[in-house]
Design an enzyme around this catalytic site. Structure first.
Site, short mmCIF file in Angstrom:
data_model
loop_
_atom_site.label_atom_id
_atom_site.label_comp_id
_atom_site.label_asym_id
_atom_site.label_seq_id
_atom_site.Cartn_x
_atom_site.Cartn_y
_atom_site.Cartn_z
CE LYS B 78 -3.38 16.24 -52.58
NZ LYS B 78 -4.35 16.01 -51.98
CB SER B 153 -5.64 18.07 -49.00
OG SER B 153 -5.91 16.96 -49.60
CB SER B 177 -7.99 14.58 -49.38
OG SER B 177 -7.55 15.14 -48.24
#
Lengths: 477, 485
Positions: B78, B153, B177
């Site tokens: 990420k 997210s 997330s």
């Protein structure tokens, strides 16, 4: 109207740890800009703080030395505000749970003792510095100082005059330096002070409206700024006006304070517990350990010196100004067994030499044992006190032992009575006029004879023996 | 099957047996990325060159017999992890050009384990969002239906795994997330216990809630990654010095005699009937494996969302103060003075959702409001944790749906922040309590969208999560499907 000043001080002291409070960068002053930095103190995205335990230990020391309660648990909080010298946009400080609280420091003014309360002592990180270009509209940021550990010492509003404030500040400074946790250098900013001050009509118990003073970087300036501010506020109040709650800057050159920001412009720091740091448990064992290793503090030392060495309060004060000087004196006193004489030598010649060269006692070329030896030689009568004055100067310049200097210069005192009698007879014979004066009761001329004898012996004659012999010989014949 | 479609453990076997090379795996992956990436936008930055170099090095190491747990395995990160020398944006304009001078601890750990990095995946800006729509670099799309969001997210990481654009990925989970996008994309996603995996180098959103975890194709891979990333880190004060077991040991253990708590508050009104049905079916599966299920209550569940939306924005408002245009990242090209520079840099550099949360958080911490908001929320948070402690006194595991609904459409909730916030309602509590959770696939909706099942365990009981998730995975008899792209 007669007013009473109410003063409280906030002191920031940089701690003498090798590394910063939350990273391993060096705390050394004076390095090239931004050379003592890493992603952590630069506030790079993703970094996290890890507490330097030494900072806690030093803060505990100060807490104990000022009679504070050391809290069993303390924690860090974030103080949020924007400024270019604050790379994270917040300062890690302590808020709701400080390390130490409820202490006091004793001051003395004109023989009157007074305890000044300490509200709290907490740990925090220092911010960086801005360097403004004098010719271009540009500013530079130096973050070497960012993350250098500080303790903030907040006093109660217990001081009633600028003089008291200065005395308190000096006492705090002295304790910090004694503990060897702060170098106390006010010019480099290792020891900084802000003041809160208000006036109230004499006899009133409620506080008046206060102003906060900043930018006073010497003891003298703290006192001057407070004296100025007392007059300024008095003038406003006498005029029927109201003091504005604000932060004011001391302008050293002009000797005045200027408004910096008003209460309305004051920051809302939005303190909250720092989620990146866990609360610190300070066990009794830790506090006991620190307490055990606490050095004797100036006040206690002063009292002990007065009792143990029978020296005056003034002398004890001078000799305990720094831990190194006190240690020096004490060693001379112990080795020589003559504490009062030791005190006179240290406060007289030694401090004079050092002050002339602006040197610290730590750099004194005369070791305590050499000075003690010198005192011993005077006591034994090997040299006179007058000769010793010359010897000590030689010692300071060369670092040699007193015996070596005495031998080199052939400075050994003449104590042999027959030798001295012979010299005295010669002097008496050569000055019949003065002899007559003496015998007719004009005893003042005695000094003249002593001078002549000393001249004849190049100062080596033992003054006590001369005294006795001369008296005898002058009256006898 | 293409190499990029395999799991870590399958590839490990092939690499060791000499049936595949790391270079072949990386080649297959980048071929796949070239084919689908323009439609999915899972990545913000690709690390193609690093990946090929890494593959060559891995093959050399394998030849020498120098094999570590992740040698030759391509993993996506990420874009919230700091990677030395590789741009790290956090999905934001304000960091669009930021190149970190250091590696996050997890990045170092994965590197030491031999992993190859494929790139930095897309995410909601500063991890604030549940749909990966708030990224400055554009929205990521769900491979099961590109008209739909992948969750967020960590949407980019979930999609990269689901669409075989990497073998496994790392995400971060502040309120769901990892678990929510894992559920919506049909992959396994774990949020470990707070303090289990180092946060050092993870760009902070809400420091007391953020936790790092893996996205994988199955539970065994999850255990493999956790073995590599879990453990104490002296660089993080909230890291916990607890022993880390070998999580693979839990994969073959049964769950006979376990008590599974099913909290009534998690089967709320508004839950999609297909989701509820899939989860009820999952309950039958675990019961069939010898576990008892019982209804339990987590009475403070109703406060979770409110507490979260005070605590997280408050911490974020402070964490994001460092993006001021002074030291790095975006700075406005024209400003009158310092204040103007701050205002313009931050106004232009942050997106709407980030600004909304900074304002919420600033308000909650303001003088005069602190006690009513932040302090009160912190107190309620402690009670929420107590709810879980209470249930875990009698239950081994708590079982819930991961999300109330399958993936929703792009743009469907962007104008209604509250609706968007509700999509995390079943995952937020684990962050507030600091407990670990895992989402595993438990079937598909009628329209072919994945549905996720969430298991929660007590602090540092990740092993138990592996144990039940693995047992469920093996016995659920779910239809094997791949997204058609």
């Amino acid at each position: 109207m007669k007013y009473e000043a109410v003063i409280g001080l906030e002191v920031h002291a940089q701690l003498l740890t090798d590394t910063k409070i939350f990273c391993n960068c060096s705390t050394k002053f004076g390095a090239a800009p931004n050379s003592h930095t890493c992603p952590i103190c630069l506030g790079m995205p993703g970094v996290l703080p890890v507490l330097n335990k030494k900072v806690v230990e030093y803060a505990i020391k100060m807490g104990l030395a000022t009679h504070c309660r050391i809290n069993a648990q303390c924690s860090f909080a974030r103080k949020n505000y924007f400024y270019p010298d604050l790379p994270k946009g917040y300062q890690i400080s302590q808020y709701a749970e400080p390390l130490a609280e409820f202490g006091h420091v004793d001051i003395e003014i004109n023989g009157e003792k007074k305890a000044i309360g300490i509200t709290r002592i907490h740990m925090e990180e220092d911010a960086g510095k801005l360097l403004h270009d004098e010719h271009n509209p540009v500013s530079y940021v130096d973050l070497n100082r960012t993350g250098v550990p500080l303790i903030e010492i907040v006093s109660e509003p217990d001081m009633r005059s600028a003089e008291e404030a200065a005395a308190y500040l000096k006492r705090l400074h002295e304790i910090l330096v004694y503990l060897e946790i702060c170098d106390g250098n006010m010019e480099e900013g290792s020891f900084r002070c802000d003041a809160n001050i208000s006036l109230r009509p004499w006899g009133e118990t409620a506080f008046g409206i206060r102003t906060e003073l900043k930018n006073m970087n010497s003891f003298r300036n703290v006192q001057r700024a407070l004296e100025y501010e007392i007059k300024r506020q008095q003038y406003i109040l006498d005029d029927g006006g109201e003091v504005v709650q604000e932060t004011r800057l001391w302008e050293d050159g002009q000797g005045v304070t200027h408004s910096m920001r008003s209460k309305e412009e004051a920051h809302d720091y939005r303190y909250f517990p720092d989620p990146d740091l866990v609360p610190i448990d300070i066990g009794r064992d830790w506090v006991d350990e620190v307490e055990k290793n606490l050095p004797e503090l100036p006040l206690a030392k002063r009292e002990r010196f007065m009792g143990e060495y029978q020296i005056s309060a003034y002398d004890a004060g001078v000799l305990t100004v720094s831990r190194a000087l006190a240690d020096y004196f004490e060693e001379v006193a112990k080795r020589s067994g003559k504490p009062k004489i030791a005190a006179n030598w240290v406060m007289g010649d030694i401090l004079k030499f050092l002050n002339e060269e602006k040197k610290d006692i730590k750099d004194c070329p005369i070791t305590p044992s050499a000075l003690a030896d010198l005192i011993g030689l005077i006591d034994k009568g090997t040299i006179s006190g007058k000769m010793a004055k010359d010897v000590v100067e030689q010692m300071y310049q060369t670092g040699k032992a007193p015996t070596a200097i005495i031998e080199e210069k052939g400075m050994v005192q003449i104590t042999d009575e027959s030798t001295l009698s012979k010299i005295i007879s010669e002097v008496i014979e050569a000055n019949p006029e003065q002899v007559a004066q003496y015998r007719s009761g004009k005893e003042k001329v005695f000094g003249f004879f002593v001078g002549q004898i000393m001249k004849a012996t190049q100062g080596k004659a033992n003054p006590k023996i001369i005294n006795d012999l001369l008296k005898k010989m002058l009256t006898k014949s | 099957m293409e190499l990029n479609q395999l799991t870590i453990h399958e590839l490990q076997n092939r690499l060791r047996a000499g049936e595949a090379t790391a270079l072949e795996i990386v080649q297959a992956l980048f071929k796949r990325i070239e084919t689908v990436e323009s439609r999915l936008k899972a990545y913000i930055s690709l690390m193609k060159e690093d990946a090929f170099e890494g593959a060559i090095r891995a093959d050399e190491a394998i030849k020498k017999g120098d094999i570590n747990p992740l040698t030759g395995i391509p993993i996506a990160l990420k874009d919230i992890y700091c990677t030395k020398g590789v741009r790290t944006t956090c999905g934001s304009r304000i960091l669009h050009n930021y190149i970190p001078p250091y590696n996050a601890t997890v990045v170092e750990k994965l590197q030491q384990a031999g992993a190859i990095f494929t790139g930095k995946t897309n995410m909601d800006e500063f991890a604030m969002g549940s749909s990966t729509e708030t990224s400055f670099f554009g929205a990521t799309r769900n491979p099961w239906d590109p008209e739909r969001i992948p969750g967020g997210s960590s949407g980019g990481s979930a999609v990269a795994v689901a669409a075989d654009e990497c073998i496994a990925a790392l995400g971060s989970d502040t309120g769901g997330s990892i678990r929510q996008p894992a559920a919506l994309c049909g992959v396994v996603g774990m949020k470990p216990t707070y303090g289990r995996v180092s946060r050092f180098g993870l760009i902070a959103f809400a420091s007391s809630l953020d936790q790092i975890g893996p996205f994988t194709k199955d539970v065994e891979d999850c255990a493999i990654i956790m073995n590599c990333i879990a453990g104490y880190d002296p660089k993080e004060s909230t890291s916990v010095p607890a022993d880390v077991p070998d999580y693979r040991d839990f994969l073959s253990r049964d769950i006979k005699g376990w008590t599974i708590g099913v909290p009534k508050e998690y089967f709320i009104e508004g839950i999609d009937p297909e989701v509820e049905q899939a989860v009820r079916q999952a309950i039958k599966v675990v019961e069939g494996l010898g576990a008892k299920t019982r209804d339990v209550s987590l009475p403070r569940t109703k406060y979770c969302l409110a507490v979260y939306y005070i605590v997280a924005p408050a911490e974020a408002s402070s964490n994001l103060a460092r993006y001021d245009g002074i030291k790095y990242g975006y700075r406005t090209p024209d400003s009158l003075d310092l204040l103007d520079m701050y205002k313009k840099s931050r106004s232009d550099g942050f997106g709407a959702e980030v600004k909304r949360r900074i304002m919420l958080g600033t308000y909650a911490l303001s003088s005069g409001y602190y006690d009513a908001y932040y302090k009160k929320a912190s107190q309620v948070r402690a009670l929420i944790k107590q709810d879980f402690d209470e249930v875990f006194r009698t239950c081994d595991i708590i079982l819930t749906p991961t999300t109330p609904t399958p993936a929703f459409k792009l743009g469907e909730k962007t104008d209604d922040p509250l609706q968007m916030y509700l999509s995390d309602i079943l995952t937020i509590s684990a962050n507030l309590a600091g407990i670990p959770g895992i989402s595993v696939p438990c079937g598909f909706s009628g329209s072919g969208l994945p549905i996720g099942l969430q298991f929660l365990a007590s602090h540092f009981e990740e092993g138990k999560l592996m144990q039940i998730a693995s047992a469920y995975e093996k016995n659920a008899n779910l239809e094997k499907r791949r997204p058609h792209l």
